[in-house]
Design a protein around this motif. Structure first.
Motif, short mmCIF file in Angstrom:
data_model
loop_
_atom_site.label_atom_id
_atom_site.label_comp_id
_atom_site.label_asym_id
_atom_site.label_seq_id
_atom_site.Cartn_x
_atom_site.Cartn_y
_atom_site.Cartn_z
N THR A 122 0.82 -1.22 0.00
CA THR A 122 0.00 0.00 0.00
C THR A 122 0.84 1.26 0.00
N GLN A 123 2.00 1.20 0.64
CA GLN A 123 2.92 2.34 0.73
C GLN A 123 2.23 3.58 1.32
N LYS A 124 1.30 3.36 2.25
CA LYS A 124 0.63 4.48 2.90
C LYS A 124 1.24 4.69 4.27
N GLU A 125 1.64 5.89 4.54
CA GLU A 125 2.25 6.25 5.82
C GLU A 125 1.33 5.93 6.99
N LYS A 126 0.04 6.12 6.80
CA LYS A 126 -0.93 5.88 7.88
C LYS A 126 -0.81 4.46 8.44
N TYR A 127 -0.62 3.48 7.55
CA TYR A 127 -0.55 2.09 8.01
C TYR A 127 0.73 1.79 8.79
N THR A 128 1.76 2.58 8.59
CA THR A 128 2.98 2.37 9.37
C THR A 128 2.88 3.00 10.76
N GLN A 129 1.90 3.88 10.94
CA GLN A 129 1.71 4.55 12.22
C GLN A 129 0.77 3.78 13.16
N ILE A 130 -0.04 2.90 12.61
CA ILE A 130 -0.97 2.12 13.43
C ILE A 130 -0.22 0.92 13.99
N PRO A 131 -0.31 0.70 15.33
CA PRO A 131 0.41 -0.45 15.92
C PRO A 131 -0.03 -1.78 15.30
N ALA A 132 0.94 -2.67 15.08
CA ALA A 132 0.66 -3.97 14.46
C ALA A 132 -0.19 -4.86 15.36
N ARG A 133 0.02 -4.78 16.66
CA ARG A 133 -0.68 -5.62 17.63
C ARG A 133 -0.52 -7.11 17.32
N ILE A 134 0.69 -7.48 16.91
CA ILE A 134 1.06 -8.88 16.70
C ILE A 134 2.10 -9.22 17.76
N ARG A 135 1.76 -10.15 18.63
CA ARG A 135 2.67 -10.54 19.71
C ARG A 135 3.80 -11.40 19.14
N MET A 136 5.05 -11.02 19.46
CA MET A 136 6.22 -11.70 18.92
C MET A 136 7.26 -11.98 19.99
N GLN A 137 6.84 -12.36 21.17
CA GLN A 137 7.77 -12.59 22.27
C GLN A 137 8.80 -13.67 21.95
N ILE A 138 8.41 -14.64 21.14
CA ILE A 138 9.33 -15.72 20.80
C ILE A 138 10.61 -15.21 20.14
N MET A 139 10.52 -14.06 19.47
CA MET A 139 11.70 -13.50 18.80
C MET A 139 12.70 -12.89 19.78
N MET A 140 12.25 -12.62 20.99
CA MET A 140 13.13 -11.95 21.96
C MET A 140 14.23 -12.88 22.50
N LYS A 141 13.84 -14.11 22.86
CA LYS A 141 14.81 -15.07 23.40
C LYS A 141 14.53 -16.46 22.82
N PRO A 142 14.81 -16.65 21.55
CA PRO A 142 14.53 -17.94 20.94
C PRO A 142 15.47 -19.03 21.47
N VAL A 143 14.95 -20.24 21.63
CA VAL A 143 15.78 -21.35 22.12
C VAL A 143 16.84 -21.73 21.09
N THR A 144 16.60 -21.45 19.82
CA THR A 144 17.58 -21.76 18.78
C THR A 144 18.64 -20.66 18.65
N GLY A 145 18.47 -19.58 19.38
CA GLY A 145 19.39 -18.45 19.31
C GLY A 145 18.89 -17.41 18.33
N LYS A 146 19.23 -16.16 18.60
CA LYS A 146 18.76 -15.03 17.80
C LYS A 146 19.15 -15.17 16.33
N GLU A 147 20.41 -15.51 16.08
CA GLU A 147 20.89 -15.59 14.70
C GLU A 147 20.12 -16.66 13.92
N PHE A 148 19.97 -17.84 14.49
CA PHE A 148 19.32 -18.91 13.74
C PHE A 148 17.82 -18.64 13.57
#
Length: 194
Positions: free
Chosen positions: A115-141
């Motif tokens: 869409t390339q609309k600025e408005k959509y980048t300003q609205i919070p995604a509200r997608i929970r991604m806690q698994i990305m913070m401390k993955p058991v496989t390590g951040k790099e993998f």
């Protein structure tokens, strides 16, 4: 037995499937005596080796791509491959979780990118991604699996973001390339074996 049938049998055996297993797609190749089955067999075999990824990492990437692609036979194969090369149940679960999370992220960020609309980048995604913070496989993998899945799902914004993160983490371009190569060949195999 035709040469095509023999190659299909060898491919199926390498994936731990019975020699008589067939999908409609495989039947088309077999009936047409397609030379492609030899390429398919060689390409699938090449997913199992890498100069830049361990066998365990190949298994985990394979499992995540199989989950992403809803491919039960390849999920079974790559889960067993990962386990036999030292992957834990937690690591395999994380590969499945990564595929699920990236399914939502790839759709969401593709939408924002398309869409390339600025408005959509300003609205919070509200997608929970806690698994990305401390993955058991390590951040790099985890980033590497995320990149491979994003490439399969065709999210340009996600591919660029994960590739940038990986480079900043010190990952070599060869390692990144191999992960995507393997993901592409697993996806190709899954178009005929599912």
């Amino acid at each position: 037995m035709s040469e095509t049938t023999e190659v299909i049998k060898e491919l199926l055996e390498s994936i731990n499937l019975p020699a008589e297993y067939r999908t409609n797609s495989l039947e088309l190749l077999e009936k047409g005596e397609s030379r492609y089955v030899r390429d398919l067999k060689v390409n699938f075999s090449s997913t199992l080796t890498s100069d830049h990824l361990s066998a365990k990492e190949i298994g985990l990437i394979g499992a995540s791509i199989a989950v992403n692609n809803h491919n039960k036979p390849l999920l079974s194969f790559f889960t067993n491959f990962a386990e036999s090369n030292g992957a834990t149940a937690e690591e395999i679960a994380e590969a499945a979780a990564c595929a699920s999370l990236l399914a939502s992220n790839n759709i969401f960020y593709r939408f924002r990118h398309f869409t390339q609309k600025e408005k959509y980048t300003q609205i919070p995604a509200r997608i929970r991604m806690q698994i990305m913070m401390k993955p058991v496989t390590g951040k790099e993998f985890f980033e590497l699996m995320s990149l491979a899945i994003s490439a399969v799902n065709g999210c340009e914004m996600c591919v660029n973001a994960h590739e940038d993160s990986l480079i900043k983490l010190g990952t070599t371009e060869e390692r990144i390339f191999d992960a995507v190569r393997i993901a592409s060949l697993i996806t190709a195999t899954g178009k005929l074996i599912f």
